[in-house]
Design a protein around this motif. Structure first.
Motif, PDB file in Angstrom:
ATOM      1  N   GLY A 282       4.664 -14.068   5.384  1.00 25.76           N
ATOM      2  CA  GLY A 282       6.113 -14.185   5.477  1.00 25.76           C
ATOM      3  C   GLY A 282       6.800 -13.089   6.273  1.00 25.76           C
ATOM      4  N   LEU A 283       7.968 -13.449   6.854  1.00 19.51           N
ATOM      5  CA  LEU A 283       8.753 -12.541   7.682  1.00 19.51           C
ATOM      6  C   LEU A 283      10.182 -12.465   7.166  1.00 19.51           C
ATOM      7  CD1 LEU A 283       7.625 -13.891  11.181  1.00 19.51           C
ATOM      8  CD2 LEU A 283       6.753 -11.851  10.033  1.00 19.51           C
ATOM      9  N   LEU A 292      11.926  -5.471  10.860  1.00 18.33           N
ATOM     10  CA  LEU A 292      11.287  -6.730  10.500  1.00 18.33           C
ATOM     11  C   LEU A 292      10.205  -6.430   9.472  1.00 18.33           C
ATOM     12  CD1 LEU A 292      10.887  -9.771  10.884  1.00 18.33           C
ATOM     13  CD2 LEU A 292       9.382  -9.263  12.817  1.00 18.33           C
ATOM     14  N   PHE A 293      10.293  -7.070   8.313  1.00 16.99           N
ATOM     15  CA  PHE A 293       9.306  -6.905   7.253  1.00 16.99           C
ATOM     16  C   PHE A 293       8.280  -8.025   7.375  1.00 16.99           C
ATOM     17  CE2 PHE A 293      13.277  -5.041   5.854  1.00 16.99           C
ATOM     18  CZ  PHE A 293      12.869  -3.802   5.376  1.00 16.99           C
ATOM     19  N   VAL A 294       7.005  -7.640   7.350  1.00 14.93           N
ATOM     20  CA  VAL A 294       5.917  -8.596   7.542  1.00 14.93           C
ATOM     21  C   VAL A 294       4.973  -8.512   6.348  1.00 14.93           C
ATOM     22  CG1 VAL A 294       4.065  -9.352   9.088  1.00 14.93           C
ATOM     23  CG2 VAL A 294       6.066  -8.163  10.027  1.00 14.93           C
ATOM     24  N   ALA A 295       4.777  -9.635   5.675  1.00 18.81           N
ATOM     25  CA  ALA A 295       3.854  -9.666   4.540  1.00 18.81           C
ATOM     26  C   ALA A 295       2.427  -9.852   5.034  1.00 18.81           C
ATOM     27  CB  ALA A 295       4.229 -10.797   3.586  1.00 18.81           C
ATOM     28  N   ASP A 296       1.531  -9.065   4.471  1.00 20.01           N
ATOM     29  CA  ASP A 296       0.095  -9.239   4.686  1.00 20.01           C
ATOM     30  C   ASP A 296      -0.480  -9.689   3.349  1.00 20.01           C
ATOM     31  OD1 ASP A 296      -2.782  -8.562   4.608  1.00 20.01           O
ATOM     32  OD2 ASP A 296      -2.431  -7.727   6.588  1.00 20.01           O
ATOM     33  N   ILE A 301       3.124  -5.101   2.517  1.00 20.39           N
ATOM     34  CA  ILE A 301       4.250  -5.360   3.415  1.00 20.39           C
ATOM     35  C   ILE A 301       4.354  -4.232   4.441  1.00 20.39           C
ATOM     36  CG2 ILE A 301       6.744  -5.687   3.608  1.00 20.39           C
ATOM     37  CD1 ILE A 301       6.734  -6.664   0.712  1.00 20.39           C
ATOM     38  N   ALA A 302       4.415  -4.625   5.705  1.00 24.00           N
ATOM     39  CA  ALA A 302       4.622  -3.665   6.792  1.00 24.00           C
ATOM     40  C   ALA A 302       6.073  -3.748   7.260  1.00 24.00           C
ATOM     41  CB  ALA A 302       3.685  -3.950   7.956  1.00 24.00           C
ATOM     42  N   GLY A 327       5.546 -16.063   0.768  1.00 21.80           N
ATOM     43  CA  GLY A 327       6.934 -16.108   1.202  1.00 21.80           C
ATOM     44  C   GLY A 327       7.622 -14.772   1.027  1.00 21.80           C
ATOM     45  N   LEU A 328       8.519 -14.441   1.977  1.00 19.11           N
ATOM     46  CA  LEU A 328       9.235 -13.170   1.925  1.00 19.11           C
ATOM     47  C   LEU A 328      10.633 -13.370   2.492  1.00 19.11           C
ATOM     48  CD1 LEU A 328       8.645 -10.114   1.229  1.00 19.11           C
ATOM     49  CD2 LEU A 328       8.300  -9.787   3.686  1.00 19.11           C
TER      50      LEU A 328
END
Length: 418
Positions: A282-283, A292-296, A301-302, A327-328
């Motif tokens: 999720g973004l 921008l938060f990116v789920a791994d 979360i990066a 989902g994020l």
């Protein structure tokens, strides 16, 4: 020591063959060391495996076992706590590897934590049940100008519009040359709908020739025609996408850990996670769209600083897990995470600090709900987060054939945020 089926252990969605082989070799060596009661070597090898794949259930369990067998009770208990927070069904209590710890207060605390994970927390409420039973929804979005709710379909390879009051579905976009549909987002003007798609054995009319194929579609909302297609050579799964106010699209790849950007109808690599990521999901933008938060799915979360492309990883509080985020979404300086890769499944609100580079606190919004079975992507509308609670991944056999008797109609939930 916990030993799972090797096929399961080494099924690495995002590893190259050489990396997977390296892990297999290390794992096999660790098993031999364990069987030979060479616990010092066993610990060294399990530490190496954990560094390669954090949050791997087998590696984490064996690491806890290795610490215990080497007399390091503090690290053994800390690792068991990490294990319990991502999977509270693991039966470690009767394992002789932890026998010398079983009467300690620390061990009893971890067992109590495991049992507490079964508590049901209910904040989300049912909004509507959709009429199309075999839809297998993944993502959804709302078009405020036309007051239209849209949902994606993995199985049917289409997009449907649905009535938020009755749940009645009708096809919005269905094309023979579409793959399974995952994420949906419209631009600010609602001129185009951007659609993330990928090939899955679970979709209808799947063939082996489709393996690894993925496309982002640009769909004219007014005409419902596909205006453009974007793809990258290789094996990819475009799992989520997000659009900024200028119309720039960012796409996460679950097949290869890379974040892509589509600007002026040109798709390019934006940020690579090949050295430090595993399975991008999720973004979510912050309010200013500067981060921008990116789920791994396997790591957490990066945070990407958009202007500089620099990334950092959020540190998670000890009493929660970073694993299994699909989902994020972002709301009021808080990340709402759908965690379907943990047991039990939960929805968690992670409050950020002012600089948005740390998690300051968290709250479990939903936990161990009997209605939840693989909830996936989510969307924010007003002050509520919406998501489908039941996506029937477990109803397919190994060949992607759906057992309809195990499927229930999709249920849309919402949770009011404050």
């Amino acid at each position: 020591m916990k030993c799972l089926n090797l096929l399961l252990i080494f099924f690495l969605l995002n590893s190259t063959l050489s990396v997977a082989q390296t892990q297999r070799e290390i794992y096999n060596s660790s098993v031999r060391a364990y069987e030979a009661k060479d616990y010092k070597t066993f610990l060294q090898l399990t530490q190496k495996l954990d560094s390669l794949r954090s949050f791997h259930p087998t590696y984490t369990y064996n690491l806890a076992s290795a610490y215990a067998l080497n007399g390091n009770s503090e690290k053994a208990l800390a690792t068991l706590k990490k294990l319990v927070l991502m999977n509270n069904t693991t039966a470690f209590e009767t394992d002789d590897d932890f026998k010398f710890l079983s009467e300690t207060e620390g061990f009893k605390t971890v067992v109590a934590l495991k049992n507490s994970q079964n508590a049901i927390v209910s904040n989300s409420e049912i909004v509507v049940t959709l009429s199309e039973k075999e839809l297998h929804p993944e993502g959804l979005t709302y078009l405020p100008k036309s007051k239209t709710w849209l949902a994606s379909s993995i199985r049917k390879r289409k997009i449907i519009a649905f009535d938020i009051k009755t749940g009645q579905c009708k096809d919005w976009l269905s094309a023979d040359n579409m793959l399974a549909v995952l994420a949906l987002k419209a631009d600010a003007k609602e001129e185009f709908l951007w659609v993330a798609t990928a090939a899955f054995p679970e979709m209808e009319n799947f063939t082996k020739a489709m393996n690894g194929k993925a496309e982002v579609l640009k769909v004219n909302i007014k005409t419902k025609q596909i205006a453009n297609r974007f793809a990258v050579e290789g094996n990819h799964i475009f799992g989520d996408l997000i659009i900024d106010n200028k119309g720039v699209v960012y796409v996460s790849d679950s097949g290869k850990p890379i974040l892509y950007k589509i600007e002026n109808d040109i798709m390019t690599e934006f940020v690579s996670f090949e050295k430090d990521g595993l399975n991008m999901q999720g973004l979510a933008f912050n309010t200013q769209q500067s981060k921008l938060f990116v789920a791994d799915y396997l790591k957490g979360i990066a945070v990407i600083d958009i202007p500089t492309k620099t990334k950092t990883w959020l540190a998670f509080p000890e009493s929660t897990s970073a694993k299994g985020i699909d989902g994020l979404v972002f709301y009021n300086n808080t990340l709402i995470a759908i965690q379907n890769g943990v047991k039990p499944i939960r929805v968690t609100a992670f409050k950020l600090n002012e600089q948005q580079n740390q998690i300051s606190s968290f709250k479990i919004l939903d936990n161990n709900r009997p209605e939840f079975d693989e909830p996936a992507l989510a969307t924010i509308v007003g002050t509520k987060v919406y998501f489908f609670a039941n996506c029937p991944w477990k109803a397919y056999d190994e060949n992607g054939v759906l057992d309809v008797t195990k499927v229930s109609n999709p249920i849309l939930f919402s949770c009011k945020l404050n």
